[in-house]
Scaffold this motif. Structure first.
Motif, PDB file in Angstrom:
ATOM      1  N   MET A  23      25.558   8.423  -8.363  1.00  0.00           N
ATOM      2  CA  MET A  23      26.510   8.640  -9.455  1.00  0.00           C
ATOM      3  C   MET A  23      27.776   9.354  -8.998  1.00  0.00           C
ATOM      4  O   MET A  23      28.683   9.606  -9.794  1.00  0.00           O
ATOM      5  N   ALA A  24      27.861   9.664  -7.707  1.00  0.00           N
ATOM      6  CA  ALA A  24      29.066  10.295  -7.176  1.00  0.00           C
ATOM      7  C   ALA A  24      30.198   9.269  -7.096  1.00  0.00           C
ATOM      8  O   ALA A  24      29.977   8.093  -6.822  1.00  0.00           O
ATOM      9  N   SER A  25      31.414   9.717  -7.330  1.00  0.00           N
ATOM     10  CA  SER A  25      32.582   8.864  -7.154  1.00  0.00           C
ATOM     11  C   SER A  25      32.845   8.699  -5.653  1.00  0.00           C
ATOM     12  O   SER A  25      32.147   9.290  -4.821  1.00  0.00           O
ATOM     13  N   ARG A  26      33.864   7.942  -5.307  1.00  0.00           N
ATOM     14  CA  ARG A  26      34.163   7.758  -3.877  1.00  0.00           C
ATOM     15  C   ARG A  26      34.482   9.089  -3.213  1.00  0.00           C
ATOM     16  O   ARG A  26      34.026   9.366  -2.103  1.00  0.00           O
ATOM     17  N   ARG A  27      35.273   9.929  -3.884  1.00  0.00           N
ATOM     18  CA  ARG A  27      35.579  11.246  -3.313  1.00  0.00           C
ATOM     19  C   ARG A  27      34.312  12.072  -3.173  1.00  0.00           C
ATOM     20  O   ARG A  27      34.119  12.781  -2.181  1.00  0.00           O
ATOM     21  N   GLY A  28      33.413  11.968  -4.163  1.00  0.00           N
ATOM     22  CA  GLY A  28      32.148  12.686  -4.081  1.00  0.00           C
ATOM     23  C   GLY A  28      31.288  12.204  -2.931  1.00  0.00           C
ATOM     24  O   GLY A  28      30.695  13.009  -2.198  1.00  0.00           O
ATOM     25  N   LYS A  29      31.218  10.901  -2.743  1.00  0.00           N
ATOM     26  CA  LYS A  29      30.418  10.349  -1.646  1.00  0.00           C
ATOM     27  C   LYS A  29      30.984  10.758  -0.284  1.00  0.00           C
ATOM     28  O   LYS A  29      30.230  11.014   0.669  1.00  0.00           O
ATOM     29  N   LEU A  30      32.311  10.815  -0.170  1.00  0.00           N
ATOM     30  CA  LEU A  30      32.919  11.277   1.083  1.00  0.00           C
ATOM     31  C   LEU A  30      32.510  12.715   1.372  1.00  0.00           C
ATOM     32  O   LEU A  30      32.191  13.075   2.514  1.00  0.00           O
ATOM     33  N   PHE A  31      32.505  13.559   0.338  1.00  0.00           N
ATOM     34  CA  PHE A  31      32.091  14.948   0.513  1.00  0.00           C
ATOM     35  C   PHE A  31      30.627  15.041   0.922  1.00  0.00           C
ATOM     36  O   PHE A  31      30.258  15.801   1.828  1.00  0.00           O
ATOM     37  N   ILE A  91      37.340   0.336 -10.820  1.00  0.00           N
ATOM     38  CA  ILE A  91      37.478  -0.760  -9.858  1.00  0.00           C
ATOM     39  C   ILE A  91      37.480  -0.246  -8.422  1.00  0.00           C
ATOM     40  O   ILE A  91      36.833  -0.808  -7.542  1.00  0.00           O
ATOM     41  N   ARG A  92      38.198   0.842  -8.149  1.00  0.00           N
ATOM     42  CA  ARG A  92      38.340   1.346  -6.780  1.00  0.00           C
ATOM     43  C   ARG A  92      37.512   2.599  -6.495  1.00  0.00           C
ATOM     44  O   ARG A  92      37.681   3.223  -5.444  1.00  0.00           O
ATOM     45  N   GLY A  93      36.651   2.989  -7.412  1.00  0.00           N
ATOM     46  CA  GLY A  93      35.830   4.165  -7.174  1.00  0.00           C
ATOM     47  C   GLY A  93      36.550   5.481  -7.380  1.00  0.00           C
ATOM     48  O   GLY A  93      36.061   6.542  -6.977  1.00  0.00           O
ATOM     49  N   SER A  94      37.719   5.423  -7.998  1.00  0.00           N
ATOM     50  CA  SER A  94      38.530   6.635  -8.173  1.00  0.00           C
ATOM     51  C   SER A  94      38.535   7.151  -9.601  1.00  0.00           C
ATOM     52  O   SER A  94      39.164   8.170  -9.889  1.00  0.00           O
ATOM     53  N   SER A  95      37.866   6.447 -10.512  1.00  0.00           N
ATOM     54  CA  SER A  95      37.779   6.918 -11.898  1.00  0.00           C
ATOM     55  C   SER A  95      36.650   7.936 -11.974  1.00  0.00           C
ATOM     56  O   SER A  95      35.470   7.581 -11.986  1.00  0.00           O
ATOM     57  N   TYR A 109      30.811   2.389   1.702  1.00  0.00           N
ATOM     58  CA  TYR A 109      30.983   1.384   2.760  1.00  0.00           C
ATOM     59  C   TYR A 109      31.467   0.060   2.178  1.00  0.00           C
ATOM     60  O   TYR A 109      31.271  -0.243   0.999  1.00  0.00           O
ATOM     61  N   ARG A 110      32.100  -0.749   3.009  1.00  0.00           N
ATOM     62  CA  ARG A 110      32.744  -1.986   2.556  1.00  0.00           C
ATOM     63  C   ARG A 110      31.796  -3.172   2.647  1.00  0.00           C
ATOM     64  O   ARG A 110      31.811  -3.922   3.614  1.00  0.00           O
ATOM     65  N   GLU A 111      30.976  -3.326   1.624  1.00  0.00           N
ATOM     66  CA  GLU A 111      30.175  -4.544   1.508  1.00  0.00           C
ATOM     67  C   GLU A 111      30.376  -5.108   0.108  1.00  0.00           C
ATOM     68  O   GLU A 111      31.443  -4.963  -0.461  1.00  0.00           O
ATOM     69  N   LYS A 112      29.352  -5.705  -0.466  1.00  0.00           N
ATOM     70  CA  LYS A 112      29.520  -6.431  -1.717  1.00  0.00           C
ATOM     71  C   LYS A 112      29.428  -5.568  -2.973  1.00  0.00           C
ATOM     72  O   LYS A 112      29.432  -6.100  -4.078  1.00  0.00           O
ATOM     73  N   ARG A 113      29.365  -4.244  -2.806  1.00  0.00           N
ATOM     74  CA  ARG A 113      29.394  -3.356  -3.973  1.00  0.00           C
ATOM     75  C   ARG A 113      30.442  -2.257  -3.784  1.00  0.00           C
ATOM     76  O   ARG A 113      30.382  -1.215  -4.391  1.00  0.00           O
ATOM     77  N   TRP A 114      31.410  -2.538  -2.925  1.00  0.00           N
ATOM     78  CA  TRP A 114      32.414  -1.544  -2.537  1.00  0.00           C
ATOM     79  C   TRP A 114      33.464  -1.323  -3.615  1.00  0.00           C
ATOM     80  O   TRP A 114      34.020  -0.247  -3.759  1.00  0.00           O
ATOM     81  N   ASN A 115      33.767  -2.350  -4.411  1.00  0.00           N
ATOM     82  CA  ASN A 115      34.730  -2.209  -5.499  1.00  0.00           C
ATOM     83  C   ASN A 115      34.128  -2.808  -6.770  1.00  0.00           C
ATOM     84  O   ASN A 115      33.136  -3.531  -6.721  1.00  0.00           O
ATOM     85  N   GLY A 116      34.750  -2.497  -7.902  1.00  0.00           N
ATOM     86  CA  GLY A 116      34.175  -2.880  -9.183  1.00  0.00           C
ATOM     87  C   GLY A 116      34.045  -4.372  -9.398  1.00  0.00           C
ATOM     88  O   GLY A 116      33.098  -4.832 -10.051  1.00  0.00           O
ATOM     89  N   VAL A 117      34.960  -5.156  -8.849  1.00  0.00           N
ATOM     90  CA  VAL A 117      34.901  -6.604  -9.026  1.00  0.00           C
ATOM     91  C   VAL A 117      33.734  -7.193  -8.244  1.00  0.00           C
ATOM     92  O   VAL A 117      32.880  -7.902  -8.788  1.00  0.00           O
ATOM     93  N   ASP A 118      33.688  -6.903  -6.937  1.00  0.00           N
ATOM     94  CA  ASP A 118      32.598  -7.420  -6.096  1.00  0.00           C
ATOM     95  C   ASP A 118      31.249  -6.884  -6.556  1.00  0.00           C
ATOM     96  O   ASP A 118      30.228  -7.573  -6.470  1.00  0.00           O
ATOM     97  N   HIS A 119      31.242  -5.642  -7.020  1.00  0.00           N
ATOM     98  CA  HIS A 119      29.994  -5.013  -7.466  1.00  0.00           C
ATOM     99  C   HIS A 119      29.402  -5.780  -8.651  1.00  0.00           C
ATOM    100  O   HIS A 119      28.205  -6.079  -8.697  1.00  0.00           O
ATOM    101  N   ARG A 120      30.252  -6.117  -9.607  1.00  0.00           N
ATOM    102  CA  ARG A 120      29.769  -6.846 -10.785  1.00  0.00           C
ATOM    103  C   ARG A 120      29.341  -8.267 -10.404  1.00  0.00           C
ATOM    104  O   ARG A 120      28.346  -8.779 -10.925  1.00  0.00           O
ATOM    105  N   ILE A 121      30.073  -8.894  -9.510  1.00  0.00           N
ATOM    106  CA  ILE A 121      29.680 -10.236  -9.053  1.00  0.00           C
ATOM    107  C   ILE A 121      28.317 -10.187  -8.385  1.00  0.00           C
ATOM    108  O   ILE A 121      27.450 -11.037  -8.631  1.00  0.00           O
ATOM    109  N   THR A 122      28.096  -9.164  -7.546  1.00  0.00           N
ATOM    110  CA  THR A 122      26.798  -9.004  -6.884  1.00  0.00           C
ATOM    111  C   THR A 122      25.690  -8.784  -7.905  1.00  0.00           C
ATOM    112  O   THR A 122      24.605  -9.359  -7.789  1.00  0.00           O
TER     113      THR A 122
END
Length: 327
Positions: free
Chosen positions: A131-139, A76-80, A42-55
């Motif tokens: 520990m799931a990636s974005r694709r894993g979380k979607l599944f 950064i985008r949850g795709s690694s 979901y798109r909040e303050k831990r949605w991408n690597g930059v905002d996540h680290r700032i949080t």
């Protein structure tokens, strides 16, 4: 060290001084510890690597405070990501953060609290979903969808603004969810302060079972794992909320184990037996002292069945013995 740094605005997550103790003890044993988590769906303050680290930094997880760096497990985008082959499952592989390839020993620190989808959120969820990636979380979320309770909806539109798939509209003063577009991330559930959006509990079973298989694939790959559950500030919701509604029971303490199923089963039993805090309102009061998950949520799977399935697939042992230490 796998942890949840808490959504910005939440006050119940495991605090940095506790992590500092863990980090210091690991360093004494010759480890080179780092803190990590994977990004949210979901798109909040831990949605991408930059905002996540700032949080993480805003919530106190700095190197100066903890003694170890905080890194992002899936980029950064949850795709690694990396894929772990798995048998007897609904997919050939599980998709997890690529960081798993560089972990020699996994130390999991979990805030044990209630969770709208899982009943309880502890070490199993921290690994399997966390520990799931974005694709894993979607599944993992692909079988669940939220519903709008019209009697509670005030048409504020907060859910529509934060929806990552833009499938919520507010017409005639009520929110509407396009189930064909919805990805099941639950951001609308987290965002709605009126409690007007809830998961369809009769579809939550598949998500829970898949998460158990993800947890097993991850722990099998790493091999060496230790778990610390923190039973303080026990909220009726997960730490993904940007606020804290209150607490259900008094603080209980800390549990430590090498078995992920045992530690969560013991944590659940301790919370179930704990006296509810005065003034806390349960959905069904008759279960408040015997089955607090049932008292709070209309779950599709009770915790007894959840732990039994976890044991059946070989994730761990649901039986436990508690040795108590006071200091």
């Amino acid at each position: 060290i796998k942890l949840h740094v808490g959504e910005w605005g939440n006050k119940a997550y495991v605090k940095p001084p506790i992590l500092k103790v863990v980090v210091d003890e690991l360093k004494k044993r010759g480890a080179k510890p780092f803190l990590f988590d994977c990004n949210t769906l979901y798109r909040e303050k831990r949605w991408n690597g930059v905002d996540h680290r700032i949080t993480a930094y805003k919530n106190g997880f700095t190197y100066e405070a903890v003694g170890a760096p905080f890194v992002i497990g899936d980029g950064i985008r949850g795709s690694s990501e990396t894929n772990i082959k798995i048998e007897d499952f609904k997919a050939e592989s599980v998709h997890v953060g690529k960081i798993i390839e560089d972990i020699d020993y996994l130390f999991v620190v979990s805030h044990f609290k209630f969770h709208e989808l899982f009943g309880y959120g502890g070490a199993i969820k921290n690994i399997g979903m966390g520990m799931a990636s974005r694709r894993g979380k979607l599944f993992l979320h692909s079988d669940i969808r939220p519903d709008v309770i019209e009697s509670k909806c005030i048409g504020c539109g907060d859910c529509a603004v934060t929806c990552p798939s833009d499938d919520i509209t507010v017409e005639s003063g009520k929110a509407e969810i396009d189930k064909d577009v919805c990805i099941g991330c639950g951001m609308c559930v987290v965002t709605c302060k009126q409690g007007a959006i809830e998961f369809q509990w009769n579809r939550s079973r598949e998500c829970l079972i898949k998460t158990l298989h993800y947890a097993k694939a991850i722990t099998d790959k790493i091999g060496r794992c230790t778990y610390l559950n923190v039973l303080t500030d026990i909220t009726p919701h997960c730490d993904c909320y940007g606020y804290t509604k209150g607490f259900v029971v008094e603080d209980i303490g800390f549990l430590y184990s090498k078995d992920v199923v045992s530690i969560d089963a013991a944590s659940a039993d301790l919370v179930d037996r704990a006296e509810p805090l005065e003034g806390f309102k349960f959905k069904r009061k008759e279960f408040a002292k015997t089955d607090k998950v049932k008292a709070l949520f209309d779950t599709d799977m009770d915790m007894d069945e959840f732990f039994q399935i976890a044991e059946d697939i070989g994730l761990g042992d649901r039986d436990y013995n508690i040795k108590e230490f006071r200091g």
